[in-house]
Design a protein around this motif. Structure first.
Motif, PDB file in Angstrom:
ATOM      1  N   ARG A 190       0.826  -1.212   0.000  1.00 13.28           N
ATOM      2  CA  ARG A 190       0.000   0.000   0.000  1.00 13.28           C
ATOM      3  C   ARG A 190       0.861   1.263   0.000  1.00 13.28           C
ATOM      4  N   CYS A 191       2.113   1.124   0.375  1.00 12.82           N
ATOM      5  CA  CYS A 191       3.000   2.291   0.457  1.00 12.82           C
ATOM      6  C   CYS A 191       3.784   2.408  -0.840  1.00 12.82           C
ATOM      7  N   ARG A 192       3.599   3.500  -1.559  1.00 10.67           N
ATOM      8  CA  ARG A 192       4.233   3.664  -2.859  1.00 10.67           C
ATOM      9  C   ARG A 192       5.454   4.589  -2.821  1.00 10.67           C
ATOM     10  N   GLY A 193       5.774   5.149  -1.687  1.00 16.19           N
ATOM     11  CA  GLY A 193       6.916   6.055  -1.600  1.00 16.19           C
ATOM     12  C   GLY A 193       7.667   5.838  -0.308  1.00 16.19           C
ATOM     13  N   ARG A 194       8.250   6.889   0.225  1.00 17.42           N
ATOM     14  CA  ARG A 194       8.964   6.796   1.476  1.00 17.42           C
ATOM     15  C   ARG A 194       7.964   6.736   2.633  1.00 17.42           C
ATOM     16  N   ASP A 195       8.286   5.931   3.624  1.00 18.59           N
ATOM     17  CA  ASP A 195       7.489   5.843   4.841  1.00 18.59           C
ATOM     18  C   ASP A 195       8.318   6.507   5.941  1.00 18.59           C
ATOM     19  N   GLU A 196       8.076   7.787   6.149  1.00 18.82           N
ATOM     20  CA  GLU A 196       8.924   8.546   7.062  1.00 18.82           C
ATOM     21  C   GLU A 196       8.791   8.070   8.504  1.00 18.82           C
ATOM     22  N   ALA A 197       7.601   7.623   8.895  1.00 19.02           N
ATOM     23  CA  ALA A 197       7.435   7.110  10.255  1.00 19.02           C
ATOM     24  C   ALA A 197       8.292   5.862  10.456  1.00 19.02           C
ATOM     25  N   TYR A 198       8.287   4.968   9.468  1.00 20.58           N
ATOM     26  CA  TYR A 198       9.132   3.774   9.550  1.00 20.58           C
ATOM     27  C   TYR A 198      10.607   4.142   9.594  1.00 20.58           C
ATOM     28  N   GLU A 199      11.023   5.063   8.757  1.00 20.23           N
ATOM     29  CA  GLU A 199      12.432   5.415   8.696  1.00 20.23           C
ATOM     30  C   GLU A 199      12.919   6.010  10.012  1.00 20.23           C
ATOM     31  N   ARG A 200      12.094   6.834  10.643  1.00 25.80           N
ATOM     32  CA  ARG A 200      12.467   7.378  11.956  1.00 25.80           C
ATOM     33  C   ARG A 200      12.529   6.271  13.008  1.00 25.80           C
ATOM     34  N   ALA A 201      11.526   5.380  12.990  1.00 27.20           N
ATOM     35  CA  ALA A 201      11.504   4.266  13.949  1.00 27.20           C
ATOM     36  C   ALA A 201      12.687   3.336  13.732  1.00 27.20           C
ATOM     37  N   LEU A 202      13.009   3.080  12.470  1.00 27.93           N
ATOM     38  CA  LEU A 202      14.145   2.217  12.145  1.00 27.93           C
ATOM     39  C   LEU A 202      15.447   2.774  12.717  1.00 27.93           C
ATOM     40  N   ARG A 203      15.695   4.046  12.489  1.00 25.86           N
ATOM     41  CA  ARG A 203      16.944   4.638  12.978  1.00 25.86           C
ATOM     42  C   ARG A 203      17.010   4.604  14.509  1.00 25.86           C
ATOM     43  N   ALA A 204      15.881   4.841  15.156  1.00 32.03           N
ATOM     44  CA  ALA A 204      15.861   4.775  16.614  1.00 32.03           C
ATOM     45  C   ALA A 204      16.086   3.340  17.084  1.00 32.03           C
ATOM     46  N   ALA A 205      15.483   2.356  16.410  1.00 32.35           N
ATOM     47  CA  ALA A 205      15.690   0.965  16.780  1.00 32.35           C
ATOM     48  C   ALA A 205      17.129   0.521  16.546  1.00 32.35           C
ATOM     49  N   ALA A 206      17.716   0.964  15.438  1.00 33.92           N
ATOM     50  CA  ALA A 206      19.110   0.639  15.152  1.00 33.92           C
ATOM     51  C   ALA A 206      20.032   1.219  16.223  1.00 33.92           C
ATOM     52  N   GLU A 207      19.704   2.410  16.723  1.00 35.03           N
ATOM     53  CA  GLU A 207      20.508   3.003  17.798  1.00 35.03           C
ATOM     54  C   GLU A 207      20.426   2.169  19.065  1.00 35.03           C
ATOM     55  N   VAL A 208      19.233   1.642  19.369  1.00 32.78           N
ATOM     56  CA  VAL A 208      19.069   0.798  20.551  1.00 32.78           C
ATOM     57  C   VAL A 208      19.915  -0.460  20.427  1.00 32.78           C
ATOM     58  N   VAL A 209      19.856  -1.124  19.262  1.00 29.53           N
ATOM     59  CA  VAL A 209      20.601  -2.365  19.069  1.00 29.53           C
ATOM     60  C   VAL A 209      22.104  -2.106  19.152  1.00 29.53           C
ATOM     61  N   GLY A 210      22.531  -0.965  18.657  1.00 30.41           N
ATOM     62  CA  GLY A 210      23.957  -0.666  18.641  1.00 30.41           C
ATOM     63  C   GLY A 210      24.494  -0.079  19.934  1.00 30.41           C
ATOM     64  N   ALA A 211      23.592   0.215  20.893  1.00 31.18           N
ATOM     65  CA  ALA A 211      24.036   0.869  22.138  1.00 31.18           C
ATOM     66  C   ALA A 211      24.784  -0.109  23.051  1.00 31.18           C
TER      67      ALA A 211
END
Length: 360
Positions: free
Chosen positions: A339-360
């Motif tokens: 259903r998403c045809r472009g960038r999903d900015e909410a996902y991208e923000r959540a992804l970066r925050a989750a990646a920071e948690v995993v890398g902490a």
């Protein structure tokens, strides 16, 4: 959920190597009705799915069930770059009747590519795509974002879909997705595990929708996320969504994964978030948010497709609701991502925050 559709599955005989012209001719034959009338091609998008032999049956079933909600031309690439050289093409069409005696058909091209052909999948898939339709690329396992096998194929796509739970570690998957998003020559990405969070995010947001409770959102002090070990990636993305949406900044992380203790600083002050492994249940079983005066809880069990949302104040239940959130198998998760045809900015923000948690 993916829509169940009554129709007819038609398969071509034979296999082996086929030229693009032979593929198109055979697909047209499959779309031909008993009355000799050529069925309409129902494609609204191109879906290229890359998988291995082990997961191929699951992926093939998932994409075939998309025909009702997201009719497409699907190119299913079953790839083994290390195998002996081989290429085998199988064709099918799923046709459904429409009014006036017409029929519409969604097409699937399944290609086993082994050895050298599997190292140049873009040259196989590219000529088979329907022009002027969006192209989605679904990778079912891990890959290297900079590899010569991945990049040319990804450049054919308008959007990439991955499944972080299939990588053998959320950190590797999140790092790869962040790397893709940082490159201008690659398409925006999505994740099946993020797709499962749509009803959870809606339910959590709705608990704070009334004027009486809206102010509690800024005062959240404590969060608990209960999940099974194989639900860790979606739990991390949910934590990332909360943090990125509410302006929390990660200060510290402790505890052996998947049990994590996170400390954030936010507008109200310190926020503590605990990720707790749950007994075998739904991959994401319960989310609890606490402010000084209220507790907000969303929970579900594996046996039921509904989730229960409860708001308590001073130990007393102040509100309760039940919402259908469905069962997210691979087909339903894919349908959500398509259903998403472009960038999903909410996902991208959540992804970066989750990646920071995993890398902490």
């Amino acid at each position: 959920m993916a829509e169940a559709v009554i129709g007819e599955l038609r398969r071509a005989e034979g296999g082996g190597w086929m030229s693009v012209e032979e593929v198109e001719r055979e697909l047209a034959r499959l779309r031909m009705g008993e009355d000799g009338q050529l069925g309409l091609r129902a494609s609204v998008l191109n879906l290229v799915a890359v998988t291995g032999e082990e997961t191929a049956p699951q992926v093939a079933e998932a994409v075939s069930r998309l025909a009702g909600e997201h009719p497409s031309r699907t190119v299913l690439l079953i790839s083994d770059p290390e195998g002996p050289e081989r290429m085998d093409v199988r064709l099918s069409a799923f046709c459904t009747p429409r009014g006036g005696g017409t029929q519409v058909c969604a097409e699937q091209i399944t290609i086993h590519a082994e050895g050298p052909p599997a190292r140049h999948l873009e040259s196989i898939a590219g000529p088979l795509l329907i022009p002027d339709l969006p192209v989605f690329l679904f990778y079912t396992g891990s890959f290297s974002p900079g590899s010569p096998e991945f990049v040319p194929l990804a450049r054919l796509a308008d959007r990439l879909i991955l499944d972080s739970s299939s990588w053998g570690g959320c950190g590797r998957a999140f790092a790869a997705a962040v790397g893709i998003l940082s490159r201008e020559d690659l398409p925006p990405a999505g994740d099946l595990q993020w797709a499962t969070l749509t009803p959870w995010r809606t339910l959590i947001s709705e608990m704070f929708a009334t004027p009486q409770l809206a102010g509690e959102l800024a005062g959240i002090e404590e969060v608990e996320i209960h999940h099974t070990p194989d639900g860790e990636c979606r739990a991390l993305l949910l934590a990332g969504w909360l943090a990125s949406s509410l302006g929390w900044r990660l200060e510290a992380a402790s505890g052996p994964p998947p049990a994590r203790e996170l400390r954030f600083s936010g507008p109200p002050g310190e926020v503590r978030l605990r990720m707790q492994p749950a007994t075998p249940a739904a991959r994401l079983a319960r989310v609890i948010l606490r402010s000084a005066d209220c507790e907000f809880c969303v929970s579900r069990s594996l046996e039921h497709p509904e989730a229960r949302a409860t708001v308590s104040r001073g130990g007393e239940v102040a509100g309760e609701s039940v919402a259908y959130i469905g069962r997210f198998d691979m087909s339903a998760m894919l349908a959500e991502e398509l259903r998403c045809r472009g960038r999903d900015e909410a996902y991208e923000r959540a992804l970066r925050a989750a990646a920071e948690v995993v890398g902490a």
